[in-house]
Design a protein around this motif. Structure first.
Motif, mmCIF file in Angstrom:
data_model
loop_
_atom_site.group_PDB
_atom_site.id
_atom_site.type_symbol
_atom_site.label_atom_id
_atom_site.label_comp_id
_atom_site.label_asym_id
_atom_site.label_seq_id
_atom_site.Cartn_x
_atom_site.Cartn_y
_atom_site.Cartn_z
ATOM 1 N N VAL A 148 -0.668 -28.673 34.692
ATOM 2 C CA VAL A 148 -0.485 -27.687 35.757
ATOM 3 C C VAL A 148 0.726 -26.818 35.436
ATOM 4 O O VAL A 148 1.765 -27.324 35.013
ATOM 5 C CB VAL A 148 -0.255 -28.392 37.115
ATOM 6 N N VAL A 149 0.573 -25.506 35.644
ATOM 7 C CA VAL A 149 1.698 -24.582 35.479
ATOM 8 C C VAL A 149 2.018 -24.018 36.846
ATOM 9 O O VAL A 149 1.118 -23.643 37.587
ATOM 10 C CB VAL A 149 1.337 -23.426 34.515
ATOM 11 N N LEU A 150 3.314 -24.003 37.184
ATOM 12 C CA LEU A 150 3.723 -23.467 38.488
ATOM 13 C C LEU A 150 4.642 -22.280 38.281
ATOM 14 O O LEU A 150 5.575 -22.343 37.477
ATOM 15 C CB LEU A 150 4.489 -24.536 39.283
ATOM 16 N N THR A 151 4.383 -21.200 39.017
ATOM 17 C CA THR A 151 5.245 -20.039 38.862
ATOM 18 C C THR A 151 5.338 -19.270 40.169
ATOM 19 O O THR A 151 4.586 -19.542 41.107
ATOM 20 C CB THR A 151 4.751 -19.127 37.713
ATOM 21 N N GLY A 152 6.275 -18.341 40.259
ATOM 22 C CA GLY A 152 6.405 -17.497 41.433
ATOM 23 C C GLY A 152 7.561 -17.908 42.318
ATOM 24 O O GLY A 152 7.839 -17.249 43.311
ATOM 25 N N TYR B 267 -4.478 -21.008 41.691
ATOM 26 C CA TYR B 267 -4.316 -21.404 43.088
ATOM 27 C C TYR B 267 -3.074 -20.703 43.645
ATOM 28 O O TYR B 267 -1.963 -21.017 43.269
ATOM 29 C CB TYR B 267 -4.175 -22.933 43.146
ATOM 30 N N ARG B 268 -3.280 -19.778 44.558
ATOM 31 C CA ARG B 268 -2.143 -19.058 45.153
ATOM 32 C C ARG B 268 -1.748 -19.767 46.443
ATOM 33 O O ARG B 268 -2.274 -19.481 47.517
ATOM 34 C CB ARG B 268 -2.520 -17.599 45.432
ATOM 35 N N MET B 269 -0.827 -20.691 46.341
ATOM 36 C CA MET B 269 -0.384 -21.443 47.516
ATOM 37 C C MET B 269 0.426 -20.521 48.418
ATOM 38 O O MET B 269 1.216 -19.704 47.958
ATOM 39 C CB MET B 269 0.464 -22.639 47.076
ATOM 40 N N VAL B 270 0.204 -20.671 49.737
ATOM 41 C CA VAL B 270 0.872 -19.765 50.676
ATOM 42 C C VAL B 270 2.264 -20.255 51.035
ATOM 43 O O VAL B 270 3.224 -19.497 51.098
ATOM 44 C CB VAL B 270 0.004 -19.616 51.949
ATOM 45 N N LYS B 271 2.381 -21.575 51.300
ATOM 46 C CA LYS B 271 3.675 -22.097 51.715
ATOM 47 C C LYS B 271 4.005 -23.331 50.896
ATOM 48 O O LYS B 271 3.436 -24.388 51.138
ATOM 49 C CB LYS B 271 3.630 -22.453 53.204
ATOM 50 N N PRO B 272 4.908 -23.323 49.962
ATOM 51 C CA PRO B 272 5.716 -22.190 49.543
ATOM 52 C C PRO B 272 4.887 -21.210 48.729
ATOM 53 O O PRO B 272 3.825 -21.560 48.226
ATOM 54 C CB PRO B 272 6.784 -22.843 48.653
ATOM 55 N N ARG B 273 5.355 -19.976 48.621
ATOM 56 C CA ARG B 273 4.557 -18.985 47.919
ATOM 57 C C ARG B 273 4.678 -19.197 46.423
ATOM 58 O O ARG B 273 5.597 -18.739 45.773
ATOM 59 C CB ARG B 273 4.973 -17.566 48.287
#
Lengths: 170, 109
Positions: free
Chosen positions: A166-170, A149-155
């Motif tokens: 869930v893994v969050l990165t970027g 899932y490429r969330m836009v805001k926040p990127r």
């Protein structure tokens, strides 16, 4: 069925009330030591260093506290990985810079910047990934069991698994 | 040319000391001593490769490591060397290891 023009972000409102806090797993930072470095010299004199120029043009050095790995280039630029917080990443980078300094190079500590942070958490219930696929996602279970899932805001990029992890990165 | 790795061993050092004495008393030339050492390199490398069959296991904690010029150097602490017959414990051991694949060859992989 939702149209492509209405991206749903259930993750945001849910996490505010759920009390689930992602744990930081990895921080990647860079800094400029601002002087040319003799990598062979460093590899021969520093502890816990590897240098194999045929394969990779940098010295790979590690320290135990904070437990991290650094890639040190002859240009004087350095990458620091593995820390569990921004402060630890900065502290580790300073330690590597000190090692290089003690070997006789006029190392400085310019433009320290956190480049990436990786966190993980568990929502504690199974997730039906097929139901989540709208915009901003890629889900090809044959290729990779997580939904990207490429969330836009926040990127941010999230890897969402059926297990609820869930893994969050970027 | 075979690895000169084994010159800094009990055997290699004894040889070097003996050669130095012979040079001092002018019984041999430094050039001859060098030739002897080069022959020692060949002989010990060959002997270890062909005449040694037994296997030793060891386990300890890693203090430091280094990889440069294709040579690994490790310093381990509280190490146990185990062979079927016996057990040897040491507080500190330094291991210097060269690539076993292409001994004496200059060709890149």
């Amino acid at each position: 069925p939702l149209t492509p023009m209405t991206p749903v972000t259930p993750v945001n409102s849910a996490s505010e009330s759920s009390g689930i806090v992602p744990q930081l797993q990895n921080i990647v930072s860079t800094v400029n030591l601002a002087c040319k470095l003799d990598l062979k010299n460093i590899a021969l004199h520093a502890r816990n260093a590897e240098y194999n120029p045929k394969r990779f043009a940098a010295v790979i050095m590690r320290i135990r506290e904070p437990r991290t790995t650094a890639l040190i280039f002859s240009s004087g630029k350095m990458v620091c990985t593995g820390a569990k917080s921004e402060e630890q990443s900065r502290l580790a980078a300073r330690k590597y810079a000190r090692v290089v300094q003690k070997l006789g190079f006029p190392a400085k500590f310019l433009d320290f910047k956190i480049q990436n942070m990786v966190g993980s958490c568990d929502v504690r219930f199974p997730i039906r990934l097929e139901g989540l696929v709208l915009t901003h996602q890629h889900y090809e279970p044959e290729l990779f069991p997580g939904l990207i899932y490429r969330m836009v805001k926040p990127r941010i990029v999230l890897l969402i698994f059926v297990s609820g992890k869930v893994v969050l990165t970027g | 040319m075979a690895y000169q790795l084994y010159r800094n061993t009990t055997l290699g050092n004894s040889l070097q000391e003996s050669l130095d004495e012979l040079i001092q008393s002018q019984q041999i030339t430094p050039q001859l001593a060098l030739q002897v050492l080069l022959q020692f390199d060949k002989a010990i490398n060959l002997a270890l490769a062909q005449r040694v069959r037994n296997r030793v296991n060891f386990r300890g904690s890693l203090n430091t490591y280094r990889f440069c010029d294709n040579v690994w150097t490790f310093v381990l602490n509280d190490v146990e060397f185990r062979e079927v017959t016996e057990l040897v414990k040491v507080d500190k051991v330094k291991i210097v290891a060269c690539d076993g694949k292409n001994t004496g060859s200059n060709t890149a992989e």
